[in-house]
Write an enzyme that holds these catalytic residues in place. Structure first.
Site, PDB file in Angstrom:
ATOM      1  N   HIS A 197      -7.172  -4.851  -2.130  1.00  0.00           N
ATOM      2  CA  HIS A 197      -6.059  -4.021  -1.669  1.00  0.00           C
ATOM      3  C   HIS A 197      -5.696  -4.335  -0.222  1.00  0.00           C
ATOM      4  O   HIS A 197      -4.514  -4.381   0.136  1.00  0.00           O
ATOM      5  CB  HIS A 197      -6.444  -2.544  -1.793  1.00  0.00           C
ATOM      6  CG  HIS A 197      -5.351  -1.601  -1.434  1.00  0.00           C
ATOM      7  ND1 HIS A 197      -4.330  -1.284  -2.293  1.00  0.00           N
ATOM      8  CD2 HIS A 197      -5.108  -0.896  -0.293  1.00  0.00           C
ATOM      9  CE1 HIS A 197      -3.506  -0.426  -1.723  1.00  0.00           C
ATOM     10  NE2 HIS A 197      -3.954  -0.183  -0.502  1.00  0.00           N
ATOM     11  N   SER A 235       0.845  -1.197   0.000  1.00  0.00           N
ATOM     12  CA  SER A 235       0.000   0.000   0.000  1.00  0.00           C
ATOM     13  C   SER A 235       0.885   1.255   0.000  1.00  0.00           C
ATOM     14  O   SER A 235       1.794   1.377  -0.825  1.00  0.00           O
ATOM     15  CB  SER A 235      -0.961  -0.040   1.191  1.00  0.00           C
ATOM     16  OG  SER A 235      -1.960   0.937   1.061  1.00  0.00           O
ATOM     17  N   ASP A 268      -8.599  -3.051  -7.356  1.00  0.00           N
ATOM     18  CA  ASP A 268      -8.439  -3.959  -6.214  1.00  0.00           C
ATOM     19  C   ASP A 268      -9.322  -3.554  -5.031  1.00  0.00           C
ATOM     20  O   ASP A 268      -9.067  -3.941  -3.896  1.00  0.00           O
ATOM     21  CB  ASP A 268      -6.971  -4.038  -5.786  1.00  0.00           C
ATOM     22  CG  ASP A 268      -6.421  -2.727  -5.228  1.00  0.00           C
ATOM     23  OD1 ASP A 268      -7.185  -1.746  -5.111  1.00  0.00           O
ATOM     24  OD2 ASP A 268      -5.222  -2.685  -4.890  1.00  0.00           O
TER      25      ASP A 268
END
Length: 336
Positions: free
Chosen positions: A314, A111, A278
């Site tokens: 994600h 991330s 995502d």
């Protein structure tokens, strides 16, 4: 947690009287969820799998936690927080190398951490990277090309970002707007162009309309300055790290493409038009970022691999069994 942009320093600082520290720097256990419900966050499952195959904390496995509020600055802009952080990361990389026979290390980021390690590498000299970095692995990084979900977080408050389950996003909104990191992830005009991203009855906002959009949210002229000085210069460029790189990202999940506030009321949750991604990062941005990294790395004969994992989100890509197995395979391959 609010940040203050100090125009005299041309930098962000804490509120007066507030001091922040990062506990556990250097340890992979510095990444720990404070909520048992979310104990799969913070790459904890990946750490566990690495330990199963023999990695040991502070010996062959290390962690470099960072302050999510701040953002890596563009070249030439000051950031005391990141100057200090990068110095500590550089020392940690060299320590890890020294403890393991002076071998180069593998850097892994998920991330925003993926963006942080990319910018960290680009802040170092190429000879240093060639000596100390064996491979960079980024897992669902927040790309320099940006993503649209950041727009609704700025407009209506952050959701699924800060783990305060009993606090409404609106209560966090004003604090969130002071952070440097959300502005850094605004969708890039190079990818999103003139397409309306935020739609209201009176006007639409594209990736070319951020000063007007921020003004509509209530940002003052002075509050827009950090965007124009620190973010805008980075939105039209992607700098590859020039070290062997693997980029993994999920796809096939409904992801916000446009946010619709029909009445122009940003105090209510928007209607959402979805596209592919995502669940957080738009696939169009992922592919654009991957394409540019590949182009630059290939021109310099440096390894680059992009792995698209269907139905990996994600937030759980580094914890769900299917995607975690793929990530582990890439880590072990990089360490051959």
């Amino acid at each position: 947690m609010t940040l203050v942009f100090d125009p005299a320093l041309d930098d962000y600082r804490n509120l007066p009287g507030v001091e922040t520290r990062v506990p556990g720097f250097g340890s992979a256990y510095g990444f720990t969820s404070k909520n048992d419900v979310h104990n799969m966050f913070c790459m904890m499952r990946l750490r566990e799998e690495l330990e199963v195959v023999g990695y040991r904390d502070k010996d062959t496995l290390f962690g470099a936690p960072y302050d999510l509020r701040h953002a890596p600055p563009p070249p030439g802009q000051p950031s005391q927080v990141y100057s200090d952080y990068y110095a500590r990361v550089k020392d940690l990389v060299q320590l890890a190398s020294e403890k393991n026979g002076n071998k180069p290390v593998i850097l892994i980021g998920h991330s925003f951490g993926g963006r942080v390690i990319l910018d960290f590498l680009n802040s170092t000299s190429l000879p240093w990277r060639q000596k100390f970095i064996k491979h960079m692995i980024v897992i669902s990084p927040t790309p320099p090309t940006g993503f649209t979900h950041v727009l609704s977080n700025l407009a209506s408050g952050p959701e699924d970002v800060i783990d305060f389950p009993t606090v409404h996003p609106l209560a966090l909104r004003q604090m969130w707007r002071t952070f440097a990191s959300p502005l850094l992830s605004l969708p890039s005009p190079a990818v999103f162009g003139q397409k309306p991203l935020v739609i209201t009855k009176n006007r639409n906002y594209s990736s070319y309309d951020y000063p007007q959009f921020l003004s509509a949210l209530g940002f003052s002229t002075d509050e827009v300055v950090p965007f124009t000085k620190r973010v805008l210069p980075t939105m039209l460029r992607v700098d590859a790290p020039m070290v062997p790189t693997t980029y993994l990202n999920g796809a096939g999940i409904q992801t916000m493409e446009q946010a619709i506030y029909w009445e122009g009321n940003f105090d209510v949750a928007p209607e959402i038009v979805h596209g592919d991604g995502d669940g957080c990062i738009n696939l169009v941005s992922v592919l654009s970022f991957a394409k540019e990294l590949h182009r630059q790395q290939r021109q310099n004969n440096i390894h680059f691999k992009f792995v698209k994992i269907d139905h990996a989100t994600h937030y759980d890509i580094a914890s769900r069994e299917h995607s975690l197995r793929i990530i582990m395979n890439e880590v072990l391959e990089a360490n051959c």
